[in-house]
Design a protein around this motif. Structure first.
Motif, PDB file in Angstrom:
ATOM      1  N   HIS A  15       0.838  -1.207   0.000  1.00  0.00           N
ATOM      2  CA  HIS A  15       0.000   0.000   0.000  1.00  0.00           C
ATOM      3  C   HIS A  15       0.868   1.250   0.000  1.00  0.00           C
ATOM      4  O   HIS A  15       2.008   1.229   0.489  1.00  0.00           O
ATOM      5  CB  HIS A  15      -1.001   0.010   1.161  1.00  0.00           C
ATOM      6  CG  HIS A  15      -0.384   0.152   2.514  1.00  0.00           C
ATOM      7  ND1 HIS A  15       0.011   1.354   3.029  1.00  0.00           N
ATOM      8  CD2 HIS A  15      -0.094  -0.766   3.463  1.00  0.00           C
ATOM      9  CE1 HIS A  15       0.511   1.171   4.236  1.00  0.00           C
ATOM     10  NE2 HIS A  15       0.471  -0.101   4.520  1.00  0.00           N
ATOM     11  N   GLU A  18      -0.148   7.040   1.928  1.00  0.00           N
ATOM     12  CA  GLU A  18      -1.350   7.831   2.227  1.00  0.00           C
ATOM     13  C   GLU A  18      -2.614   6.985   2.357  1.00  0.00           C
ATOM     14  O   GLU A  18      -3.695   7.514   2.609  1.00  0.00           O
ATOM     15  CB  GLU A  18      -1.552   8.953   1.206  1.00  0.00           C
ATOM     16  CG  GLU A  18      -1.850   8.499  -0.204  1.00  0.00           C
ATOM     17  CD  GLU A  18      -0.571   8.413  -1.037  1.00  0.00           C
ATOM     18  OE1 GLU A  18       0.480   7.996  -0.498  1.00  0.00           O
ATOM     19  OE2 GLU A  18      -0.649   8.760  -2.225  1.00  0.00           O
ATOM     20  N   THR A  19      -2.513   5.664   2.174  1.00  0.00           N
ATOM     21  CA  THR A  19      -3.691   4.809   2.370  1.00  0.00           C
ATOM     22  C   THR A  19      -4.167   4.889   3.815  1.00  0.00           C
ATOM     23  O   THR A  19      -5.346   4.743   4.107  1.00  0.00           O
ATOM     24  CB  THR A  19      -3.354   3.337   2.018  1.00  0.00           C
ATOM     25  OG1 THR A  19      -2.698   3.343   0.771  1.00  0.00           O
ATOM     26  CG2 THR A  19      -4.594   2.497   1.930  1.00  0.00           C
ATOM     27  N   LEU A  44      -9.300   0.187   7.243  1.00  0.00           N
ATOM     28  CA  LEU A  44      -9.780   0.782   5.992  1.00  0.00           C
ATOM     29  C   LEU A  44     -10.275   2.188   6.281  1.00  0.00           C
ATOM     30  O   LEU A  44     -11.178   2.383   7.101  1.00  0.00           O
ATOM     31  CB  LEU A  44     -10.931  -0.049   5.401  1.00  0.00           C
ATOM     32  CG  LEU A  44     -11.573   0.529   4.143  1.00  0.00           C
ATOM     33  CD1 LEU A  44     -10.579   0.600   2.981  1.00  0.00           C
ATOM     34  CD2 LEU A  44     -12.791  -0.303   3.730  1.00  0.00           C
ATOM     35  N   GLU A 237     -12.087   7.681  -5.960  1.00  0.00           N
ATOM     36  CA  GLU A 237     -11.314   6.445  -5.815  1.00  0.00           C
ATOM     37  C   GLU A 237     -12.081   5.302  -6.480  1.00  0.00           C
ATOM     38  O   GLU A 237     -13.316   5.308  -6.523  1.00  0.00           O
ATOM     39  CB  GLU A 237     -11.109   6.092  -4.328  1.00  0.00           C
ATOM     40  CG  GLU A 237     -10.148   7.018  -3.625  1.00  0.00           C
ATOM     41  CD  GLU A 237      -9.668   6.447  -2.285  1.00  0.00           C
ATOM     42  OE1 GLU A 237      -9.752   5.216  -2.069  1.00  0.00           O
ATOM     43  OE2 GLU A 237      -9.215   7.245  -1.458  1.00  0.00           O
ATOM     44  N   LEU A 275      -3.147   2.876  -4.903  1.00  0.00           N
ATOM     45  CA  LEU A 275      -3.046   3.087  -3.448  1.00  0.00           C
ATOM     46  C   LEU A 275      -2.794   1.797  -2.682  1.00  0.00           C
ATOM     47  O   LEU A 275      -2.138   1.820  -1.650  1.00  0.00           O
ATOM     48  CB  LEU A 275      -4.342   3.700  -2.902  1.00  0.00           C
ATOM     49  CG  LEU A 275      -4.595   5.178  -3.086  1.00  0.00           C
ATOM     50  CD1 LEU A 275      -5.729   5.613  -2.167  1.00  0.00           C
ATOM     51  CD2 LEU A 275      -3.362   6.013  -2.813  1.00  0.00           C
ATOM     52  N   ALA A 276      -3.382   0.697  -3.153  1.00  0.00           N
ATOM     53  CA  ALA A 276      -3.234  -0.544  -2.373  1.00  0.00           C
ATOM     54  C   ALA A 276      -3.514  -1.769  -3.231  1.00  0.00           C
ATOM     55  O   ALA A 276      -4.289  -1.707  -4.192  1.00  0.00           O
ATOM     56  CB  ALA A 276      -4.199  -0.525  -1.176  1.00  0.00           C
ATOM     57  N   ARG A 287      -6.767  -0.721  -5.438  1.00  0.00           N
ATOM     58  CA  ARG A 287      -7.402   0.531  -5.014  1.00  0.00           C
ATOM     59  C   ARG A 287      -6.661   1.681  -5.680  1.00  0.00           C
ATOM     60  O   ARG A 287      -5.439   1.794  -5.557  1.00  0.00           O
ATOM     61  CB  ARG A 287      -7.331   0.657  -3.492  1.00  0.00           C
ATOM     62  CG  ARG A 287      -7.915   1.954  -2.968  1.00  0.00           C
ATOM     63  CD  ARG A 287      -7.884   1.993  -1.449  1.00  0.00           C
ATOM     64  NE  ARG A 287      -8.382   3.264  -0.975  1.00  0.00           N
ATOM     65  CZ  ARG A 287      -8.440   3.620   0.312  1.00  0.00           C
ATOM     66  NH1 ARG A 287      -8.034   2.777   1.245  1.00  0.00           N
ATOM     67  NH2 ARG A 287      -8.895   4.806   0.658  1.00  0.00           N
ATOM     68  N   ARG A 289      -6.577   5.990  -6.632  1.00  0.00           N
ATOM     69  CA  ARG A 289      -7.096   7.340  -6.362  1.00  0.00           C
ATOM     70  C   ARG A 289      -6.912   8.186  -7.617  1.00  0.00           C
ATOM     71  O   ARG A 289      -5.816   8.239  -8.174  1.00  0.00           O
ATOM     72  CB  ARG A 289      -6.366   7.992  -5.186  1.00  0.00           C
ATOM     73  CG  ARG A 289      -6.901   9.387  -4.877  1.00  0.00           C
ATOM     74  CD  ARG A 289      -6.247   9.971  -3.657  1.00  0.00           C
ATOM     75  NE  ARG A 289      -6.637   9.244  -2.455  1.00  0.00           N
ATOM     76  CZ  ARG A 289      -5.961   9.298  -1.302  1.00  0.00           C
ATOM     77  NH1 ARG A 289      -4.866  10.038  -1.198  1.00  0.00           N
ATOM     78  NH2 ARG A 289      -6.379   8.624  -0.248  1.00  0.00           N
TER      79      ARG A 289
END
Ligand SMILES: NC(=O)c1ccc[n+]([C@@H]2O[C@H](COP(=O)([O-])OP(=O)(O)OC[C@H]3O[C@@H](n4cnc5c(N)ncnc54)[C@H](OP(=O)(O)O)[C@@H]3O)[C@@H](O)[C@H]2O)c1
Length: 292
Positions: A15, A18-19, A44, A237, A275-276, A287, A289
């Motif tokens: 990740h 910033e997650t 989360l 997102e 992001l992840a 994930r 953004r």
């Protein structure tokens, strides 16, 4: 139908820093109740935008980019795409658990004719844990559903639209409102004629969401609705599950984002940051953004 990846945890693979929002950053979520944290293997949180409701989206796609099977199999939905993956249903349930509002297009509602857009429907054994999590976050018991339709072609007795504990707002056109108004509507449903003759613009959908007081909305598609919001740069997102299936279709009807009458050359392509990444068995959970 029995699902794939039954009970598997969503193992974190990578990740971005910033997650996990820094202290002082306005965010929804964080630590999960123990049963949910055990399955998600972590926390989360979604960073919230100050000036408007934050909009996240969730899709499952085959590795060759299909999110639906198109006109030849119109009754097939996300379940057929994911192979009824239990891990994917858990991810969907988590996002519903966090959201104030779930936005769906009428095409998706018409396909999911027994579906209910709540976390508990997707994970009945964990329904109490999701309810406790929402209470801890000071959220309403269930997210409000916003259903977008130009035609008003919705069955008000659909179990997902008529459950008394789920507020439903139908965002439609004047013609759609007239069509819906000709039938008895359940007490949990309100109809808002906010569109033009042919469509409900993304901005009008956002204003309805904002009017509920929501800070976080979850768009569950389908491709037409997602395309509308993406084109208006309102998707912040994307949580994308990649299911290890190839369907080999060649129509455009099953693409993730569909905006008729526009082309990539018009500047509607959007870049995002990863992001992840998680995995459960052979499913990948990505994930992204989007830049704003
Ligand atoms: N794999 C996944 O994660 C996933 C997620 C969601 C959906 N799906 C699948 O996608 C397929 C449906 O695709 P779709 O693109 O037709 O889905 P959709 O966007 O849910 O439905 C399209 C319909 O929604 C209404 N709509 C959407 N945007 C609108 C707008 N801006 N203004 C007014 N009405 C709007 C219209 O309804 P009216 O026709 O009533 O005017 C339109 O015909 C289904 O098979 C579904 O199961 C897959």
């Amino acid at each position: 139908m029995a699902g794939r990846s039954e009970g598997l945890a969503l193992e974190p693979l990578w990740h971005a820093p910033e997650t996990v929002p820094a202290n002082g950053v306005d965010a929804r979520g964080g630590l999960l109740p123990p049963t949910l944290a055990a399955r998600f293997m972590g926390e989360l949180a979604v960073t919230l935008i100050p000036e408007r409701p934050t909009v996240i989206a969730n899709f499952v796609s085959t590795v060759d980019g299909a999110v639906a099977l198109g006109p030849s199999e119109p009754a097939a939905g996300g379940g057929e795409i994911s192979g009824f993956s239990d891990a994917d249903r858990f991810m969907m349930a988590l996002l519903r658990g966090l959201a104030d509002v779930v936005i769906v297009g009428a095409g998706t509602v018409r396909v999911g004719n027994r579906h209910r857009w709540t976390a508990g429907y997707l994970q009945p054994a964990l329904a109490a844990d999701f309810a406790a999590w929402r209470a801890e976050l000071w959220l309403s018991a269930q997210p409000t559903m916003v259903v977008v339709t130009a035609s008003g072609n919705l069955d008000p007795t659909h179990p997902g639209l008529s459950a008394p504990d789920v507020p439903v707002i139908v965002a439609t056109t004047p013609a759609g409102a007239a069509r819906l108004g000709s039938r008895p509507l359940p007490a949990n449903m309100t109809v808002e004629a906010v569109g033009s003759e042919e469509r409900v613009p993304a901005g009008a959908i956002l204003e309805l969401v904002r009017g509920t007081g929501a800070r976080l909305a979850l768009c569950e598609g389908g491709p037409h609705l997602f395309g509308e919001l993406l084109r208006a740069r309102l998707i912040d997102e994307l949580f994308l599950t990649l299911a290890p299936q190839l369907v080999g279709r060649d129509t455009y009807a099953h693409r993730l984002a569909l905006v008729e009458g526009t082309s990539f050359g018009e500047g509607h392509g959007r870049w995002s940051r990863l992001l992840a990444v998680r995995r459960a068995g052979d499913d990948l959970f990505l994930r992204y953004r989007f830049e704003r």
